[in-house]
Design a protein around this motif. Structure first.
Motif, PDB file in Angstrom:
ATOM      1  N   ARG A  12       0.861  -1.183   0.000  1.00 47.94           N
ATOM      2  CA  ARG A  12       0.000   0.000   0.000  1.00 47.94           C
ATOM      3  C   ARG A  12       0.894   1.227   0.000  1.00 47.94           C
ATOM      4  O   ARG A  12       1.584   1.519   0.975  1.00 47.94           O
ATOM      5  N   LEU A  13       0.888   1.949  -1.125  1.00 49.62           N
ATOM      6  CA  LEU A  13       1.753   3.125  -1.243  1.00 49.62           C
ATOM      7  C   LEU A  13       1.193   4.333  -0.507  1.00 49.62           C
ATOM      8  O   LEU A  13       1.934   5.090   0.114  1.00 49.62           O
ATOM      9  N   TYR A  14      -0.126   4.501  -0.596  1.00 47.94           N
ATOM     10  CA  TYR A  14      -0.758   5.696  -0.028  1.00 47.94           C
ATOM     11  C   TYR A  14      -0.832   5.589   1.489  1.00 47.94           C
ATOM     12  O   TYR A  14      -0.983   4.503   2.036  1.00 47.94           O
ATOM     13  N   GLY A  15      -0.719   6.716   2.176  1.00 45.87           N
ATOM     14  CA  GLY A  15      -0.643   6.675   3.631  1.00 45.87           C
ATOM     15  C   GLY A  15      -1.806   7.267   4.392  1.00 45.87           C
ATOM     16  O   GLY A  15      -1.762   7.316   5.620  1.00 45.87           O
ATOM     17  N   TYR A  16      -2.857   7.708   3.701  1.00 46.60           N
ATOM     18  CA  TYR A  16      -3.914   8.432   4.397  1.00 46.60           C
ATOM     19  C   TYR A  16      -5.279   7.769   4.323  1.00 46.60           C
ATOM     20  O   TYR A  16      -6.287   8.418   4.552  1.00 46.60           O
ATOM     21  N   SER A  17      -5.347   6.496   4.004  1.00 47.25           N
ATOM     22  CA  SER A  17      -6.652   5.824   3.955  1.00 47.25           C
ATOM     23  C   SER A  17      -6.532   4.432   4.559  1.00 47.25           C
ATOM     24  O   SER A  17      -5.451   3.852   4.632  1.00 47.25           O
ATOM     25  N   SER A  18      -7.663   3.895   4.993  1.00 47.64           N
ATOM     26  CA  SER A  18      -7.680   2.561   5.579  1.00 47.64           C
ATOM     27  C   SER A  18      -7.692   1.502   4.480  1.00 47.64           C
ATOM     28  O   SER A  18      -8.090   1.763   3.340  1.00 47.64           O
ATOM     29  N   PHE A  19      -7.268   0.295   4.829  1.00 50.78           N
ATOM     30  CA  PHE A  19      -7.259  -0.807   3.877  1.00 50.78           C
ATOM     31  C   PHE A  19      -7.229  -2.113   4.653  1.00 50.78           C
ATOM     32  O   PHE A  19      -7.002  -2.133   5.876  1.00 50.78           O
ATOM     33  N   SER A  20      -7.460  -3.209   3.954  1.00 50.93           N
ATOM     34  CA  SER A  20      -7.516  -4.506   4.625  1.00 50.93           C
ATOM     35  C   SER A  20      -6.918  -5.600   3.763  1.00 50.93           C
ATOM     36  O   SER A  20      -6.801  -5.461   2.544  1.00 50.93           O
ATOM     37  N   TYR A  21      -6.537  -6.698   4.427  1.00 50.61           N
ATOM     38  CA  TYR A  21      -6.060  -7.900   3.753  1.00 50.61           C
ATOM     39  C   TYR A  21      -6.792  -9.101   4.343  1.00 50.61           C
ATOM     40  O   TYR A  21      -7.080  -9.138   5.542  1.00 50.61           O
ATOM     41  N   GLU A  22      -7.037 -10.096   3.491  1.00 54.24           N
ATOM     42  CA  GLU A  22      -7.604 -11.340   4.004  1.00 54.24           C
ATOM     43  C   GLU A  22      -6.473 -12.246   4.480  1.00 54.24           C
ATOM     44  O   GLU A  22      -5.474 -12.458   3.782  1.00 54.24           O
ATOM     45  N   LEU A  23      -6.650 -12.798   5.683  1.00 59.23           N
ATOM     46  CA  LEU A  23      -5.638 -13.667   6.275  1.00 59.23           C
ATOM     47  C   LEU A  23      -6.002 -15.146   6.190  1.00 59.23           C
ATOM     48  O   LEU A  23      -5.143 -16.016   6.371  1.00 59.23           O
ATOM     49  N   SER A  24      -7.259 -15.441   5.916  1.00 56.80           N
ATOM     50  CA  SER A  24      -7.797 -16.806   6.032  1.00 56.80           C
ATOM     51  C   SER A  24      -6.949 -17.894   5.381  1.00 56.80           C
ATOM     52  O   SER A  24      -6.708 -18.940   6.007  1.00 56.80           O
ATOM     53  N   PRO A  25      -6.473 -17.733   4.138  1.00 59.12           N
ATOM     54  CA  PRO A  25      -5.769 -18.852   3.489  1.00 59.12           C
ATOM     55  C   PRO A  25      -4.461 -19.243   4.158  1.00 59.12           C
ATOM     56  O   PRO A  25      -3.953 -20.342   3.904  1.00 59.12           O
ATOM     57  N   TYR A  26      -3.906 -18.375   5.002  1.00 68.59           N
ATOM     58  CA  TYR A  26      -2.566 -18.605   5.533  1.00 68.59           C
ATOM     59  C   TYR A  26      -2.529 -18.784   7.049  1.00 68.59           C
ATOM     60  O   TYR A  26      -1.449 -18.911   7.626  1.00 68.59           O
ATOM     61  N   LEU A  27      -3.690 -18.799   7.682  1.00 67.68           N
ATOM     62  CA  LEU A  27      -3.724 -18.852   9.140  1.00 67.68           C
ATOM     63  C   LEU A  27      -3.421 -20.246   9.683  1.00 67.68           C
ATOM     64  O   LEU A  27      -3.714 -21.263   9.059  1.00 67.68           O
ATOM     65  N   LYS A  28      -2.839 -20.258  10.884  1.00 63.48           N
ATOM     66  CA  LYS A  28      -2.651 -21.479  11.652  1.00 63.48           C
ATOM     67  C   LYS A  28      -3.605 -21.413  12.845  1.00 63.48           C
ATOM     68  O   LYS A  28      -3.835 -20.341  13.406  1.00 63.48           O
ATOM     69  N   TYR A  29      -4.128 -22.553  13.234  1.00 62.30           N
ATOM     70  CA  TYR A  29      -5.153 -22.581  14.274  1.00 62.30           C
ATOM     71  C   TYR A  29      -4.677 -23.363  15.498  1.00 62.30           C
ATOM     72  O   TYR A  29      -3.807 -24.231  15.404  1.00 62.30           O
ATOM     73  N   GLY A  30      -5.258 -23.002  16.620  1.00 64.84           N
ATOM     74  CA  GLY A  30      -4.911 -23.699  17.856  1.00 64.84           C
ATOM     75  C   GLY A  30      -3.689 -23.117  18.528  1.00 64.84           C
ATOM     76  O   GLY A  30      -3.533 -21.896  18.624  1.00 64.84           O
ATOM     77  N   ASP A  31      -2.786 -23.989  18.980  1.00 62.68           N
ATOM     78  CA  ASP A  31      -1.622 -23.556  19.757  1.00 62.68           C
ATOM     79  C   ASP A  31      -0.496 -22.968  18.918  1.00 62.68           C
ATOM     80  O   ASP A  31       0.405 -22.327  19.445  1.00 62.68           O
ATOM     81  N   GLU A  32      -0.520 -23.201  17.609  1.00 67.95           N
ATOM     82  CA  GLU A  32       0.559 -22.703  16.761  1.00 67.95           C
ATOM     83  C   GLU A  32       0.365 -21.214  16.486  1.00 67.95           C
ATOM     84  O   GLU A  32      -0.707 -20.800  16.040  1.00 67.95           O
ATOM     85  N   PRO A  33       1.375 -20.375  16.742  1.00 65.19           N
ATOM     86  CA  PRO A  33       1.202 -18.928  16.586  1.00 65.19           C
ATOM     87  C   PRO A  33       1.228 -18.482  15.131  1.00 65.19           C
ATOM     88  O   PRO A  33       1.832 -19.122  14.269  1.00 65.19           O
ATOM     89  N   ASN A  34       0.548 -17.381  14.876  1.00 68.89           N
ATOM     90  CA  ASN A  34       0.614 -16.676  13.593  1.00 68.89           C
ATOM     91  C   ASN A  34       1.508 -15.452  13.766  1.00 68.89           C
ATOM     92  O   ASN A  34       1.477 -14.792  14.810  1.00 68.89           O
ATOM     93  N   ILE A  35       2.281 -15.144  12.742  1.00 72.92           N
ATOM     94  CA  ILE A  35       3.148 -13.963  12.781  1.00 72.92           C
ATOM     95  C   ILE A  35       2.761 -13.030  11.644  1.00 72.92           C
ATOM     96  O   ILE A  35       2.848 -13.391  10.467  1.00 72.92           O
ATOM     97  N   ILE A  36       2.322 -11.832  12.001  1.00 72.99           N
ATOM     98  CA  ILE A  36       2.061 -10.819  10.988  1.00 72.99           C
ATOM     99  C   ILE A  36       3.198  -9.804  11.022  1.00 72.99           C
ATOM    100  O   ILE A  36       3.657  -9.398  12.097  1.00 72.99           O
ATOM    101  N   ALA A  37       3.694  -9.457   9.845  1.00 72.56           N
ATOM    102  CA  ALA A  37       4.821  -8.532   9.734  1.00 72.56           C
ATOM    103  C   ALA A  37       4.470  -7.398   8.785  1.00 72.56           C
ATOM    104  O   ALA A  37       3.798  -7.622   7.773  1.00 72.56           O
TER     105      ALA A  37
END
Length: 211
Positions: A138-163
């Motif tokens: 995202r180049l622009y800095g003055y508006s909100s935006f979102s990403y879908e995480l569903s395809p890459y998530l881990k569930y349960g005790d295994e942690p997810n890392i967002i960077a």
């Protein structure tokens, strides 16, 4: 049986009120659902003021990174200097490149739902990853935006890392003080049942076929 004009108007008014009440209840329930999530995902982030090769990797050593809560602006933490490349019009504060990371868990009960992350504002030129999977830029800095995480998530005790990598090094790029980093709140995860998405898709197809 024919309705009089007065009766018809009363019926229309009643249906309109029912519709408004339904919309209000739906909006309130969604607000309540999201309100309990916002603060949780603004806490326990880590930050490093410098570009780090492989900064989005799960195995990176972040023991020396600073822990804090969002929102965050690293420029305001700097020193005012007239020779900063942002010049006086940009606040005479440093820009640079910053890297963010956050670890979180997703309950097994969330499988089968769509999970998103929403950023209310990042200044600027940001890139994001979840579990080393590239989400986008995202180049622009003055508006909100979102990403879908569903395809890459881990569930349960295994942690997810967002960077998140933020590049505000090319200065000057603003006629006023812009700040640097994830300077607004972040909301995640947002859960939408899979069948709700399918229902909207079917409704769209129905409308297209009806034209």
């Amino acid at each position: 049986m024919k309705l009089s004009l007065v009766s018809l108007l009363k019926l229309i008014k009643a249906l309109y009120l029912i519709m408004l009440i339904s919309i209000s209840i739906s909006a309130c329930s969604k607000s309540e659902e999201r309100a309990g999530i916002i603060d949780e995902f603004n806490r326990y982030w880590k930050f490093n003021l410098d570009e780090i090769p492989g900064g989005h990797k799960i195995t990176i050593d972040d023991s020396g990174w600073r822990a804090f809560d969002l929102p965050h602006d690293w420029s305001i933490e700097g020193t005012f200097r007239s020779n900063h490349s942002a010049i006086a019009g940009g606040g005479a504060l440093p820009g640079g490149i910053g890297c963010y990371q956050k670890s979180f868990h997703t309950p097994v009960s969330q499988k089968g739902k769509l999970v998103f992350i929403e950023f209310d504002g990042i200044y600027h030129n940001s890139e994001a990853w979840i579990n080393e999977q590239y989400l986008g830029q995202r180049l622009y800095g003055y508006s909100s935006f979102s990403y879908e995480l569903s395809p890459y998530l881990k569930y349960g005790d295994e942690p997810n890392i967002i960077a998140v990598k933020v590049d505000n090094s090319e200065q000057p790029n603003s006629r006023w003080y812009s700040g640097s980093g994830i300077y607004r709140k972040t909301t995640a995860p947002i859960h939408i049942k899979q069948q709700q998405k399918d229902w909207r898709t079917l409704r769209l197809k129905f409308k297209q076929n009806s034209v």
